[in-house]
Design a protein around this motif. Structure first.
Motif, short mmCIF file in Angstrom:
data_model
loop_
_atom_site.label_atom_id
_atom_site.label_comp_id
_atom_site.label_asym_id
_atom_site.label_seq_id
_atom_site.Cartn_x
_atom_site.Cartn_y
_atom_site.Cartn_z
N THR A 103 0.82 -1.21 0.00
CA THR A 103 0.00 0.00 0.00
C THR A 103 0.86 1.26 0.00
O THR A 103 0.62 2.19 -0.78
CB THR A 103 -0.93 0.00 1.22
OG1 THR A 103 -1.80 -1.13 1.17
CG2 THR A 103 -1.78 1.26 1.26
N GLN A 104 1.86 1.29 0.86
CA GLN A 104 2.71 2.47 0.94
C GLN A 104 3.51 2.67 -0.34
O GLN A 104 3.73 3.80 -0.78
CB GLN A 104 3.63 2.37 2.16
CG GLN A 104 2.89 2.53 3.49
CD GLN A 104 3.81 2.45 4.68
OE1 GLN A 104 4.00 1.38 5.25
NE2 GLN A 104 4.41 3.57 5.06
N GLN A 105 3.94 1.58 -0.96
CA GLN A 105 4.68 1.69 -2.21
C GLN A 105 3.78 2.16 -3.34
O GLN A 105 4.16 3.03 -4.14
CB GLN A 105 5.30 0.34 -2.58
CG GLN A 105 6.10 0.39 -3.87
CD GLN A 105 6.59 -0.97 -4.30
OE1 GLN A 105 6.02 -2.00 -3.96
NE2 GLN A 105 7.65 -0.99 -5.08
N ALA A 106 2.56 1.61 -3.40
CA ALA A 106 1.66 1.96 -4.51
C ALA A 106 1.18 3.40 -4.43
O ALA A 106 1.03 4.07 -5.46
CB ALA A 106 0.47 1.00 -4.51
N LEU A 107 0.93 3.90 -3.21
CA LEU A 107 0.35 5.23 -3.05
C LEU A 107 1.35 6.28 -2.60
O LEU A 107 1.01 7.47 -2.53
CB LEU A 107 -0.81 5.18 -2.05
CG LEU A 107 -2.01 4.33 -2.47
CD1 LEU A 107 -3.07 4.31 -1.38
CD2 LEU A 107 -2.62 4.85 -3.76
N GLN A 108 2.58 5.85 -2.27
CA GLN A 108 3.61 6.78 -1.83
C GLN A 108 3.15 7.59 -0.62
O GLN A 108 2.99 8.81 -0.66
CB GLN A 108 4.01 7.71 -2.98
CG GLN A 108 4.59 7.00 -4.19
CD GLN A 108 5.94 6.33 -3.90
OE1 GLN A 108 6.94 7.00 -3.75
NE2 GLN A 108 5.95 5.01 -3.81
N THR A 109 2.91 6.88 0.48
CA THR A 109 2.41 7.51 1.70
C THR A 109 3.40 7.32 2.85
O THR A 109 4.28 6.48 2.80
CB THR A 109 1.06 6.90 2.11
OG1 THR A 109 1.22 5.49 2.34
CG2 THR A 109 0.01 7.12 1.03
N GLU A 110 3.21 8.12 3.90
CA GLU A 110 4.07 8.02 5.07
C GLU A 110 3.66 6.86 5.98
O GLU A 110 4.51 6.15 6.51
CB GLU A 110 4.01 9.32 5.88
CG GLU A 110 4.65 10.52 5.19
CD GLU A 110 4.57 11.76 6.05
OE1 GLU A 110 4.12 11.65 7.22
OE2 GLU A 110 4.93 12.84 5.57
N VAL A 111 2.36 6.70 6.18
CA VAL A 111 1.85 5.74 7.16
C VAL A 111 0.65 5.00 6.59
O VAL A 111 -0.07 5.53 5.74
CB VAL A 111 1.42 6.48 8.46
CG1 VAL A 111 0.84 5.52 9.49
CG2 VAL A 111 2.60 7.23 9.06
N GLY A 112 0.44 3.79 7.06
CA GLY A 112 -0.76 3.04 6.69
C GLY A 112 -1.20 2.18 7.87
O GLY A 112 -0.42 1.91 8.79
N SER A 113 -2.46 1.78 7.86
CA SER A 113 -2.95 0.93 8.95
C SER A 113 -4.04 -0.01 8.46
O SER A 113 -4.73 0.29 7.48
CB SER A 113 -3.49 1.78 10.11
OG SER A 113 -4.68 2.44 9.74
N VAL A 114 -4.15 -1.12 9.16
CA VAL A 114 -5.24 -2.07 8.95
C VAL A 114 -5.99 -2.20 10.26
O VAL A 114 -5.38 -2.48 11.31
CB VAL A 114 -4.73 -3.46 8.52
CG1 VAL A 114 -5.90 -4.42 8.32
CG2 VAL A 114 -3.91 -3.37 7.24
N MET A 115 -7.30 -1.99 10.22
CA MET A 115 -8.14 -2.15 11.39
C MET A 115 -9.22 -3.18 11.06
O MET A 115 -9.83 -3.13 9.99
CB MET A 115 -8.79 -0.82 11.78
CG MET A 115 -7.80 0.30 12.04
SD MET A 115 -8.62 1.86 12.49
CE MET A 115 -9.18 1.49 14.15
N LEU A 118 -2.54 -3.60 12.59
CA LEU A 118 -1.20 -3.19 12.20
C LEU A 118 -1.22 -1.71 11.86
O LEU A 118 -2.12 -1.23 11.17
CB LEU A 118 -0.71 -3.98 10.98
CG LEU A 118 0.72 -3.66 10.54
CD1 LEU A 118 1.73 -4.20 11.57
CD2 LEU A 118 1.02 -4.25 9.17
N LEU A 119 -0.22 -0.99 12.36
CA LEU A 119 -0.02 0.41 12.00
C LEU A 119 1.44 0.54 11.62
O LEU A 119 2.32 0.34 12.45
CB LEU A 119 -0.36 1.33 13.17
CG LEU A 119 -0.17 2.84 12.94
CD1 LEU A 119 -1.08 3.32 11.82
CD2 LEU A 119 -0.44 3.62 14.22
N ALA A 120 1.70 0.84 10.36
CA ALA A 120 3.08 0.83 9.86
C ALA A 120 3.51 2.23 9.47
O ALA A 120 2.77 2.96 8.79
CB ALA A 120 3.19 -0.09 8.64
N GLY A 121 4.71 2.62 9.90
CA GLY A 121 5.28 3.88 9.47
C GLY A 121 5.41 4.92 10.56
O GLY A 121 6.25 5.81 10.47
N GLY A 122 4.59 4.86 11.59
CA GLY A 122 4.65 5.85 12.67
C GLY A 122 5.59 5.40 13.78
O GLY A 122 5.69 4.21 14.09
#
Length: 286
Positions: free
Chosen positions: A127-139, A152-156
């Motif tokens: 997700t972060q690679q495809a959208l070029q974002t700082e942070v992502g999460s799954v709830m 999971l919360l990735a990037g922070g």
């Protein structure tokens, strides 16, 4: 869109447009995608990467979703309309090809992974690679379907502090998406009253923009997938479409991983019961 996807998108456009420009007897043109430029000339009849040329003047500049096509000379009205139609068709085909490639890579990466934690880490990386974002999460929703938990919360830097917290369905952006089943794009999070501000206060992270989509399995919402803080610009409808495709692949993979985890736990429990029973029998025979 990551660089390799941009390259495939550009390749599709240049390959599709070159024959069209040849048929319309266009002698010189430039294709601009982001900061990159491709030059077209009758000889050799194809686009060549060339960032040193100035945009040709005299002809129309046709703007499309991915960039601009500039012509050196004007076209007659019929030819111009034909080129516009062809440009839209070629651009749409290139866009769809790029999306399908991402979906294929997502399915390939997730389909064989039955460990939930490992699966979600892979999902966040994609997700972060495809959208070029700082942070992502799954709830994911709990059994009562009334609360969302951070799986999971990735990037922070302070991601772990949220894994013991939950969000009621209907609260915040994620809660609203889980409740309605509809995606939400937030371009300025600090001005949006729907934001659950206690999350940023807890993590000491500043949310600027949000793209949140539902994760479904067999038509039912089982959680949400969030992308936070797009590095360049703001989230677009193209980003939404892409994240929804990724979430669709993720829904099946997550359910498979959850089912596998349940079966593993049952096997462990049954093995323990048999081991305990055997020990009791052995002790009784002594």
């Amino acid at each position: 869109m990551p660089d390799d996807e941009k390259d495939r998108y550009a390749d599709s456009l240049t390959e599709g447009l070159a024959p069209v420009l040849g048929l319309l007897k266009v002698r010189r043109a430039q294709l601009h995608i982001g900061a990159r430029t491709w030059a077209y000339a009758v000889a050799p009849g194809r686009f060549i990467p060339d960032d040193s040329l100035h945009a040709p003047t005299g002809g129309p500049a046709l703007v499309f979703r991915g960039g601009t096509l500039s012509l050196a000379e004007p076209l007659d009205e019929v030819s111009r309309q034909m080129l516009e139609l062809c440009l839209r068709a070629v651009e749409e085909a290139a866009h769809n090809r790029a999306l399908l490639e991402i979906v294929f890579q997502t399915e390939l990466a997730l389909s064989s992974n039955l460990n939930l934690k490992s699966l979600l880490v892979e999902l966040m990386a994609l997700t972060q690679q495809a959208l070029q974002t700082e942070v992502g999460s799954v709830m994911l929703l709990d059994d009562t379907k009334t609360r969302l938990y951070w799986e999971l919360l990735a990037g922070g830097d302070e991601a772990g502090v949220l894994q013991q917290r939950s969000l009621p369905v209907g609260e915040g952006i994620a809660g609203r998406v889980a409740q309605s089943g509809e995606p939400i794009i937030v371009t300025d999070a600090q001005q949006d009253p729907r934001l659950a501000r206690w999350v940023d206060e807890t993590t000491q992270f500043r949310t600027r923009s949000i793209l949140c989509v539902p994760i479904r399995f067999k038509g039912e919402v089982i959680g949400v997938l969030q992308a936070l803080n797009k590095m360049e610009g703001t989230f677009t409808e193209d980003d939404r479409e892409l994240l929804e495709l990724i979430a669709a692949e993720a829904g099946v993979a997550i359910e498979n991983a959850l089912l596998y985890g349940t079966l593993e736990e049952r096997v462990r429990q049954r093995t323990k019961e048999l081991t305990d029973a055997n020990q009791q029998v052995s002790q009784a025979l002594i």
